[in-house]
Write a protein that holds these residues in place. Sequence first.
Motif, PDB file in Angstrom:
ATOM      1  N   CYS A 137     -34.842  38.935  82.396  1.00 12.04           N
ATOM      2  CA  CYS A 137     -34.367  39.620  81.195  1.00 12.04           C
ATOM      3  C   CYS A 137     -35.474  39.881  80.172  1.00 12.04           C
ATOM      4  O   CYS A 137     -35.286  40.695  79.268  1.00 12.04           O
ATOM      5  CB  CYS A 137     -33.256  38.802  80.541  1.00 12.04           C
ATOM      6  N   ARG A 138     -36.584  39.208  80.291  1.00 10.36           N
ATOM      7  CA  ARG A 138     -37.653  39.372  79.291  1.00 10.36           C
ATOM      8  C   ARG A 138     -38.091  40.822  79.096  1.00 10.36           C
ATOM      9  O   ARG A 138     -38.306  41.241  77.965  1.00 10.36           O
ATOM     10  CB  ARG A 138     -38.830  38.470  79.610  1.00 10.36           C
ATOM     11  N   PRO A 139     -38.235  41.630  80.157  1.00  5.68           N
ATOM     12  CA  PRO A 139     -38.630  43.031  79.925  1.00  5.68           C
ATOM     13  C   PRO A 139     -37.629  43.796  79.055  1.00  5.68           C
ATOM     14  O   PRO A 139     -38.025  44.648  78.261  1.00  5.68           O
ATOM     15  CB  PRO A 139     -38.698  43.628  81.335  1.00  5.68           C
ATOM     16  N   LYS A 140     -36.346  43.491  79.181  1.00  6.55           N
ATOM     17  CA  LYS A 140     -35.328  44.169  78.370  1.00  6.55           C
ATOM     18  C   LYS A 140     -35.434  43.764  76.903  1.00  6.55           C
ATOM     19  O   LYS A 140     -34.962  44.476  76.021  1.00  6.55           O
ATOM     20  CB  LYS A 140     -33.933  43.834  78.882  1.00  6.55           C
ATOM     21  N   CYS A 141     -36.038  42.606  76.641  1.00  9.95           N
ATOM     22  CA  CYS A 141     -36.151  42.076  75.279  1.00  9.95           C
ATOM     23  C   CYS A 141     -37.594  42.103  74.783  1.00  9.95           C
ATOM     24  O   CYS A 141     -37.962  41.354  73.875  1.00  9.95           O
ATOM     25  CB  CYS A 141     -35.599  40.650  75.244  1.00  9.95           C
ATOM     26  N   ALA A 142     -38.398  42.971  75.377  1.00 16.61           N
ATOM     27  CA  ALA A 142     -39.821  43.020  75.063  1.00 16.61           C
ATOM     28  C   ALA A 142     -40.090  43.308  73.583  1.00 16.61           C
ATOM     29  O   ALA A 142     -41.024  42.752  73.004  1.00 16.61           O
ATOM     30  CB  ALA A 142     -40.521  44.055  75.937  1.00 16.61           C
ATOM     31  N   ALA A 143     -39.283  44.148  72.966  1.00 11.96           N
ATOM     32  CA  ALA A 143     -39.508  44.467  71.549  1.00 11.96           C
ATOM     33  C   ALA A 143     -39.354  43.228  70.678  1.00 11.96           C
ATOM     34  O   ALA A 143     -40.130  43.003  69.742  1.00 11.96           O
ATOM     35  CB  ALA A 143     -38.545  45.557  71.090  1.00 11.96           C
ATOM     36  N   PHE A 144     -38.365  42.394  71.000  1.00 15.59           N
ATOM     37  CA  PHE A 144     -38.153  41.164  70.230  1.00 15.59           C
ATOM     38  C   PHE A 144     -39.275  40.160  70.486  1.00 15.59           C
ATOM     39  O   PHE A 144     -39.726  39.470  69.574  1.00 15.59           O
ATOM     40  CB  PHE A 144     -36.800  40.534  70.580  1.00 15.59           C
ATOM     41  N   GLN A 145     -39.738  40.094  71.729  1.00 20.55           N
ATOM     42  CA  GLN A 145     -40.833  39.179  72.041  1.00 20.55           C
ATOM     43  C   GLN A 145     -42.123  39.630  71.360  1.00 20.55           C
ATOM     44  O   GLN A 145     -42.865  38.808  70.839  1.00 20.55           O
ATOM     45  CB  GLN A 145     -41.045  39.083  73.552  1.00 20.55           C
ATOM     46  N   THR A 146     -42.358  40.932  71.321  1.00 16.69           N
ATOM     47  CA  THR A 146     -43.541  41.464  70.646  1.00 16.69           C
ATOM     48  C   THR A 146     -43.487  41.150  69.151  1.00 16.69           C
ATOM     49  O   THR A 146     -44.492  40.761  68.559  1.00 16.69           O
ATOM     50  CB  THR A 146     -43.649  42.986  70.873  1.00 16.69           C
ATOM     51  N   ALA A 147     -42.321  41.302  68.548  1.00 12.88           N
ATOM     52  CA  ALA A 147     -42.160  40.984  67.124  1.00 12.88           C
ATOM     53  C   ALA A 147     -42.416  39.502  66.871  1.00 12.88           C
ATOM     54  O   ALA A 147     -43.083  39.131  65.897  1.00 12.88           O
ATOM     55  CB  ALA A 147     -40.769  41.366  66.644  1.00 12.88           C
ATOM     56  N   TYR A 148     -41.917  38.636  67.766  1.00 15.16           N
ATOM     57  CA  TYR A 148     -42.122  37.195  67.619  1.00 15.16           C
ATOM     58  C   TYR A 148     -43.602  36.841  67.766  1.00 15.16           C
ATOM     59  O   TYR A 148     -44.158  36.096  66.949  1.00 15.16           O
ATOM     60  CB  TYR A 148     -41.281  36.439  68.651  1.00 15.16           C
ATOM     61  N   GLU A 149     -44.252  37.387  68.777  1.00 10.80           N
ATOM     62  CA  GLU A 149     -45.672  37.104  68.984  1.00 10.80           C
ATOM     63  C   GLU A 149     -46.519  37.632  67.828  1.00 10.80           C
ATOM     64  O   GLU A 149     -47.492  36.993  67.414  1.00 10.80           O
ATOM     65  CB  GLU A 149     -46.133  37.678  70.315  1.00 10.80           C
ATOM     66  N   GLY A 150     -46.144  38.801  67.292  1.00 18.06           N
ATOM     67  CA  GLY A 150     -46.853  39.342  66.131  1.00 18.06           C
ATOM     68  C   GLY A 150     -46.700  38.433  64.922  1.00 18.06           C
ATOM     69  O   GLY A 150     -47.655  38.214  64.168  1.00 18.06           O
ATOM     70  N   CYS A 151     -45.518  37.882  64.744  1.00 20.72           N
ATOM     71  CA  CYS A 151     -45.277  36.957  63.647  1.00 20.72           C
ATOM     72  C   CYS A 151     -46.125  35.695  63.811  1.00 20.72           C
ATOM     73  O   CYS A 151     -46.739  35.219  62.857  1.00 20.72           O
ATOM     74  CB  CYS A 151     -43.798  36.596  63.567  1.00 20.72           C
ATOM     75  N   ILE A 152     -46.182  35.172  65.018  1.00 24.08           N
ATOM     76  CA  ILE A 152     -46.990  33.976  65.282  1.00 24.08           C
ATOM     77  C   ILE A 152     -48.446  34.239  64.907  1.00 24.08           C
ATOM     78  O   ILE A 152     -49.098  33.411  64.258  1.00 24.08           O
ATOM     79  CB  ILE A 152     -46.880  33.550  66.765  1.00 24.08           C
ATOM     80  N   THR A 153     -48.946  35.400  65.279  1.00 21.79           N
ATOM     81  CA  THR A 153     -50.331  35.765  64.949  1.00 21.79           C
ATOM     82  C   THR A 153     -50.529  35.830  63.438  1.00 21.79           C
ATOM     83  O   THR A 153     -51.535  35.339  62.911  1.00 21.79           O
ATOM     84  CB  THR A 153     -50.690  37.122  65.592  1.00 21.79           C
ATOM     85  N   ARG A 154     -49.553  36.416  62.725  1.00 17.85           N
ATOM     86  CA  ARG A 154     -49.672  36.525  61.262  1.00 17.85           C
ATOM     87  C   ARG A 154     -49.647  35.167  60.584  1.00 17.85           C
ATOM     88  O   ARG A 154     -50.420  34.916  59.663  1.00 17.85           O
ATOM     89  CB  ARG A 154     -48.539  37.391  60.700  1.00 17.85           C
ATOM     90  N   ILE A 155     -48.779  34.263  61.022  1.00 19.10           N
ATOM     91  CA  ILE A 155     -48.662  32.997  60.298  1.00 19.10           C
ATOM     92  C   ILE A 155     -49.779  32.011  60.631  1.00 19.10           C
ATOM     93  O   ILE A 155     -49.961  31.036  59.916  1.00 19.10           O
ATOM     94  CB  ILE A 155     -47.285  32.327  60.489  1.00 19.10           C
ATOM     95  N   GLU A 156     -50.533  32.281  61.697  1.00 20.50           N
ATOM     96  CA  GLU A 156     -51.689  31.429  61.982  1.00 20.50           C
ATOM     97  C   GLU A 156     -52.686  31.488  60.830  1.00 20.50           C
ATOM     98  O   GLU A 156     -53.413  30.540  60.592  1.00 20.50           O
ATOM     99  CB  GLU A 156     -52.365  31.855  63.287  1.00 20.50           C
ATOM    100  N   LYS A 157     -52.687  32.595  60.105  1.00 18.40           N
ATOM    101  CA  LYS A 157     -53.602  32.783  58.980  1.00 18.40           C
ATOM    102  C   LYS A 157     -53.041  32.238  57.674  1.00 18.40           C
ATOM    103  O   LYS A 157     -53.740  32.184  56.679  1.00 18.40           O
ATOM    104  CB  LYS A 157     -53.922  34.265  58.831  1.00 18.40           C
TER     105      LYS A 157
END
Length: 93
Positions: free
Chosen positions: A41-61
């Motif tokens: 199911c991950r490919p169907k939810c790729a937009a949500f995973q991308t948003a989550y990973e982008g958030c993780i990258t932002r909060i590391e700073k």
Amino acid sequence: RTSAPHQYNAAGISSATPRHARNMSDDEDPVDNRPDLEEACRPKCAAFQTAYEGCITRIEKDTSGEAHCTGQYFDMWSCIDKCVAPTLFKSTK
């Protein structure tokens, strides 16, 4: 007045346990296919995973310690759960 039957029988098996699970032999372990379904199911939810990973990258700073990605995390898993549920529950009947 009679009391309602207990949810579990003497063997500890819930009366709500699916029939096929009750008929399994003692040495046979049930197979959890949920991890495989989640991966499918991950490919169907790729937009949500991308948003989550982008958030993780932002909060590391973030140095304040107040930033979090809880919303994105739950959005991602909600999408995966909704995708997995129909297939998962078909296999438990």
